[in-house]
Design an enzyme around this catalytic site. Structure first.
Site, mmCIF file in Angstrom:
data_model
loop_
_atom_site.group_PDB
_atom_site.id
_atom_site.type_symbol
_atom_site.label_atom_id
_atom_site.label_comp_id
_atom_site.label_asym_id
_atom_site.label_seq_id
_atom_site.Cartn_x
_atom_site.Cartn_y
_atom_site.Cartn_z
ATOM 1 N N GLU A 342 0.852 -1.190 0.000
ATOM 2 C CA GLU A 342 0.000 0.000 0.000
ATOM 3 C C GLU A 342 0.883 1.233 0.000
ATOM 4 O O GLU A 342 1.871 1.302 0.736
ATOM 5 C CB GLU A 342 -0.915 0.073 1.235
ATOM 6 C CG GLU A 342 -2.033 -0.950 1.283
ATOM 7 C CD GLU A 342 -2.926 -0.774 2.513
ATOM 8 O OE1 GLU A 342 -3.015 0.362 3.053
ATOM 9 O OE2 GLU A 342 -3.524 -1.770 2.953
ATOM 10 N N ASN A 343 0.493 2.206 -0.808
ATOM 11 C CA ASN A 343 1.129 3.522 -0.781
ATOM 12 C C ASN A 343 0.190 4.467 -1.517
ATOM 13 O O ASN A 343 -0.107 4.259 -2.702
ATOM 14 C CB ASN A 343 2.493 3.475 -1.474
ATOM 15 C CG ASN A 343 3.176 4.835 -1.521
ATOM 16 O OD1 ASN A 343 3.533 5.328 -2.591
ATOM 17 N ND2 ASN A 343 3.365 5.461 -0.389
#
Length: 437
Positions: A342-343
């Site tokens: 996730e980013n």
């Protein structure tokens, strides 16, 4: 701004969580939380992005955006609505979704627990009940037997540190009951559940002769903790916060190393010959400035945002250099390939997202040039979603959701990321076209 290239073999995609986008399920802990009016903007998860009914449309959008891989989660409450009662129709639904992803040329990475629990699990004490390890193991085996021929890549638990912190310290997630004891007890049980699941997934896929190399890991939420001034108490607070929020989870789930004060269980102690992660899943968003406080309930640490710095709509500092710092540190320590699971950025107007993508992928390019094996990058999130206690008003998606009509509209940043996914570079022409500054 400079042009740059990414390795051709890095897989680029995006991620979501079932509870945040599917809608329609009343049998989970977050539905109850919404019903109890615990959501800041007054919204509800019952419809969300209606992905349960619109997954074919969403997969077509992913294909249009040149996604190579997609991180999704399975909703436990749909699979096992009551203890020992498994819903074949739900398993069939997920199977069809995964088949359509594969038909679109998109590789699934499946998460088995992403914050939400079935109500019967929640009422039994959730991750503070020792029986949870057995409950989770049975659920995992059911899912892997049903879907393991299609899925090679698995995340057992998403952000165990955030789940426990928000449930028992910050009190922004169910059950929202303050208890330091439950926080540490939950760490022990989540470590054991992950190790059991890791072993089961490898064993089942091997025994069933399912094709493809099995890859199992955890999606660890990691933040950069810095101090602004060299004060001994703040430095000690930073070190303690890093230990209880990062180290206890990483050492337990990767090495089976139960560090103080987690009670050791002989069944799960590593014999120094086995790892319990095939990759390091990293969820990275921001950094915090740590300042000493006398409150032991938060590890004597007040978490602040650096003054005068650019932030997202959640008030988090936008700090792309932190992605580089963390990846360098964790690879040096664990020598595992890294999936950035996730980013992303909360950005209502989509005015900052393209630059956020540019800046963070520039750090990825730098890491790859230095030999750090960043094998995948998942932008959070594919579509706008129900952002837990913040509700529907917080927007992380590459695709805008009109929650009244459920119309999907690709954002400008989504088109920018789609070109990067296709070409594995940011060219001068792309900088001119999308102006991510």
């Amino acid at each position: 701004m400079r042009a740059y290239k990414l390795p051709q073999n890095i897989q680029l995609g995006s991620a979501t969580a079932s509870l945040q986008i599917e809608g329609g399920d009343r049998n989970n802990s977050w539905y109850q939380f919404c019903e109890n009016n615990r959501i800041k903007d007054g919204s509800h998860c019952i419809v969300a992005a209606d992905h349960w009914n619109r997954y074919e449309e969403d997969i077509a959008i992913m294909k249009q955006l040149n996604q190579e891989t997609y991180r999704m989660s399975i909703e436990w409450s749909r699979i096992e609505p009551a203890e020992g009662q498994y819903n074949q129709a739900a398993l069939d639904h997920y199977r069809d979704e995964i088949l359509k992803l594969l038909d679109a040329g998109i590789r699934p990475l499946v998460t088995l627990h992403h914050f939400s629990n079935p109500i019967w699990i929640e009422e039994a004490g959730a991750w503070t009940n020792p029986r949870i390890v057995n409950y989770f193991s049975k659920y995992v085996k059911t899912v892997v037997y049903a879907l393991g021929d299609l899925v090679c890549d698995w995340v057992t638990i998403n952000e165990p540190n955030v789940y426990l912190f928000q449930s028992y310290i910050e009190l922004t997630s169910p059950p929202a009951k303050p208890s330091m004891k439950h926080y540490f007890k939950g760490i022990k049980l989540m470590i054991e559940a992950h190790i059991d699941a890791y072993r089961a997934i490898h064993r089942i896929r091997s025994e069933q002769h399912f094709l493809g190399q099995t890859q199992v890991g955890v999606a660890f939420h990691m933040r950069v903790f810095d101090i602004e001034r060299k004060k001994i108490r703040s430095a000690l607070s930073r070190k303690l916060t890093d230990y209880v929020f990062h180290t206890l989870f990483l050492e337990g789930m990767i090495h089976g190393n139960y560090k103080f004060p987690i009670h050791r269980n002989k069944q799960y102690i590593n014999q120094r010959t086995e790892l319990y992660c095939d990759f390091f899943g990293l969820n990275y968003y921001s950094r915090d400035i740590i300042e000493f406080t006398w409150n032991p309930f938060v590890a004597f640490a007040k978490q602040l945002v650096k003054k005068g710095i650019d932030t997202n709509d959640m008030g988090w500092e936008i700090y792309p250099e932190g992605l580089y710092r963390i990846c360098k540190e964790i690879y040096k320590k664990y020598q595992l390939p890294i999936y950035i699971t996730e980013n992303g950025i909360c950005d209502q107007t989509d005015g900052k997202r393209a630059k956020f993508i540019y800046d963070h992928l520039e750090q990825v390019a730098k890491l790859c040039e230095e030999g750090i094996p960043i094998e995948r990058y998942y932008h959070w999130s594919t579509i706008d979603n129900f952002e837990w206690q913040e509700g529907l008003s917080r927007r992380f998606g590459l695709v805008h959701i009109n929650y009244e009509t459920q119309a999907r509209t690709i954002k400008q940043s989504g088109y920018f990321y789609a070109e990067i996914c296709k070409t594995k570079e940011v060219s001068p022409e792309m900088l001119m076209k999308y102006q991510p500054s």
